[in-house]
Design a protein around this motif. Sequence first.
Motif, short mmCIF file in Angstrom:
data_model
loop_
_atom_site.label_atom_id
_atom_site.label_comp_id
_atom_site.label_asym_id
_atom_site.label_seq_id
_atom_site.Cartn_x
_atom_site.Cartn_y
_atom_site.Cartn_z
N SER B 1 0.94 -1.12 0.02
CA SER B 1 -0.19 0.06 -0.05
C SER B 1 0.92 1.12 -0.04
N GLN B 2 0.28 2.29 -0.47
CA GLN B 2 1.16 3.45 -0.49
C GLN B 2 0.87 4.43 0.68
N GLN B 3 1.39 4.21 1.75
CA GLN B 3 0.89 4.71 2.87
C GLN B 3 2.03 5.92 3.63
N GLY B 4 1.52 6.89 3.91
CA GLY B 4 2.30 7.69 4.53
C GLY B 4 2.25 7.74 6.16
N GLU B 5 3.31 8.21 6.96
CA GLU B 5 3.02 8.19 8.25
C GLU B 5 3.50 9.69 8.67
N GLU B 6 2.67 10.41 9.46
CA GLU B 6 2.81 11.77 9.77
C GLU B 6 3.25 12.02 11.01
N ASP B 7 4.45 12.91 11.22
CA ASP B 7 4.73 13.12 12.78
C ASP B 7 4.88 14.81 12.80
N PRO B 8 4.62 15.49 13.84
CA PRO B 8 4.24 14.90 15.09
C PRO B 8 2.86 14.70 14.87
N GLN B 9 2.01 14.01 16.05
CA GLN B 9 0.76 13.83 15.92
C GLN B 9 -0.01 14.93 16.18
N ALA B 10 0.66 15.70 16.97
CA ALA B 10 -0.14 17.08 17.44
C ALA B 10 0.83 18.17 17.53
N LEU B 11 0.34 19.59 16.93
CA LEU B 11 1.10 20.51 16.88
C LEU B 11 0.41 21.81 17.09
N SER B 12 0.94 22.34 18.25
CA SER B 12 0.15 23.67 18.77
C SER B 12 1.22 25.04 18.85
N ILE B 13 0.76 25.89 17.75
CA ILE B 13 1.78 27.20 17.78
C ILE B 13 0.78 28.47 18.06
N GLN B 14 1.57 29.42 18.02
CA GLN B 14 0.78 30.78 18.06
C GLN B 14 0.85 31.40 16.49
N GLU B 15 -0.43 32.04 16.38
CA GLU B 15 -0.66 32.81 15.00
C GLU B 15 0.59 33.39 14.70
N GLY B 16 1.04 33.41 13.36
CA GLY B 16 2.15 34.01 12.88
C GLY B 16 3.61 33.19 12.87
N GLU B 17 3.44 32.09 13.65
CA GLU B 17 4.75 31.12 13.61
C GLU B 17 4.66 30.29 12.48
N ASN B 18 5.67 29.91 12.12
CA ASN B 18 5.73 28.64 11.23
C ASN B 18 5.61 27.35 11.72
N ALA B 19 4.71 26.46 10.92
CA ALA B 19 4.45 25.07 11.40
C ALA B 19 5.06 23.87 10.25
N THR B 20 5.77 22.94 11.07
CA THR B 20 6.47 22.23 9.99
C THR B 20 5.91 20.81 10.47
N MET B 21 5.34 19.90 9.87
CA MET B 21 4.95 18.48 9.98
C MET B 21 5.74 17.80 8.97
N ASN B 22 6.06 16.51 9.42
CA ASN B 22 6.54 15.42 8.60
C ASN B 22 6.03 14.40 8.15
N CYS B 23 6.57 13.65 7.17
CA CYS B 23 5.80 12.58 6.39
C CYS B 23 6.96 11.60 6.42
N SER B 24 6.95 10.28 6.63
CA SER B 24 7.66 9.18 6.31
C SER B 24 7.09 8.12 5.58
N TYR B 25 7.61 7.42 4.54
CA TYR B 25 6.99 6.52 3.73
C TYR B 25 7.84 5.55 3.58
N LYS B 26 7.45 4.22 3.09
CA LYS B 26 8.15 2.84 3.16
C LYS B 26 8.53 2.30 1.70
N THR B 27 7.94 2.94 0.68
CA THR B 27 8.12 2.27 -0.73
C THR B 27 8.58 3.33 -1.23
N SER B 28 9.15 2.99 -2.60
CA SER B 28 9.51 4.14 -3.45
C SER B 28 8.32 4.67 -3.89
N ILE B 29 8.50 6.21 -4.03
CA ILE B 29 7.17 6.88 -4.31
C ILE B 29 7.31 7.32 -5.90
#
Lengths: 112, 111
Positions: B1-29
């Motif tokens: 299957s073509q699944q991605g896994e995201e992290d962190p599971q939850a992220l809380s920031i103040q307005e105006g800040e930058n938000a970064t979230m990540n994704c890992s996958y197992k197969t060649s995309i």
Amino acid sequence: SQTIHQWPATLVQPVGSPLSLECTVEGTSNPNLYWYRQAAGRGLQLLFYSVGIGQISSEVPQNLSASRPQDRQFILSSKKLLLSDSGFYLCAGFKAGANVLTFGAGSRLTVL
Amino acid sequence: SQQGEEDPQALSIQEGENATMNCSYKTSINNLQWYRQNSGRGLVHLILIRSNEREKHSGRLRVTLDTSKKSSSLLITASRAADTASYFCVDSGAGSYQLTFGKGTKLSVIP
């Protein structure tokens, strides 16, 4: 562009009752179609997908079934609902050339 | 299957800040996509990055792809309260019809 219609939007059903959720596609032909379920606060679980009329692949063994009687129609059914069937059900369509999944607005099912 | 896994599971920031979230996958995309889900709604496509691309921009969104690490990141700059949502990644490449999503990253932007 592709549009996914789902209904009903909300339903409350007793345990043991049947279920039928319908999904129709507008704006494209021969899409791949998907049913997902999302429990409260959880990720999306792929239930079924279909690459054509009458072709159904099941991802999770359960008391749900899916059918695709027409190219643009995808139906999710159950003969007897369980409490654990409660959740938010999403239908999605994927047109290979567009490379984008288009989702419907979802159907929220509560089994009591 | 073509699944991605995201992290962190939850992220809380103040307005105006930058938000970064990540994704890992197992197969060649082939193509990696990011989607957004507002509470109680369907998912909406945000951006697609192809396997031969390393970075892509769309408005306040910036996506990077590292095929050697099998990972992608989504950066939302100058976040707004309206960016509050869950974000998911998935590989939509050819060869598999099993488009499965991870649990997503739940982003909360505090005004």
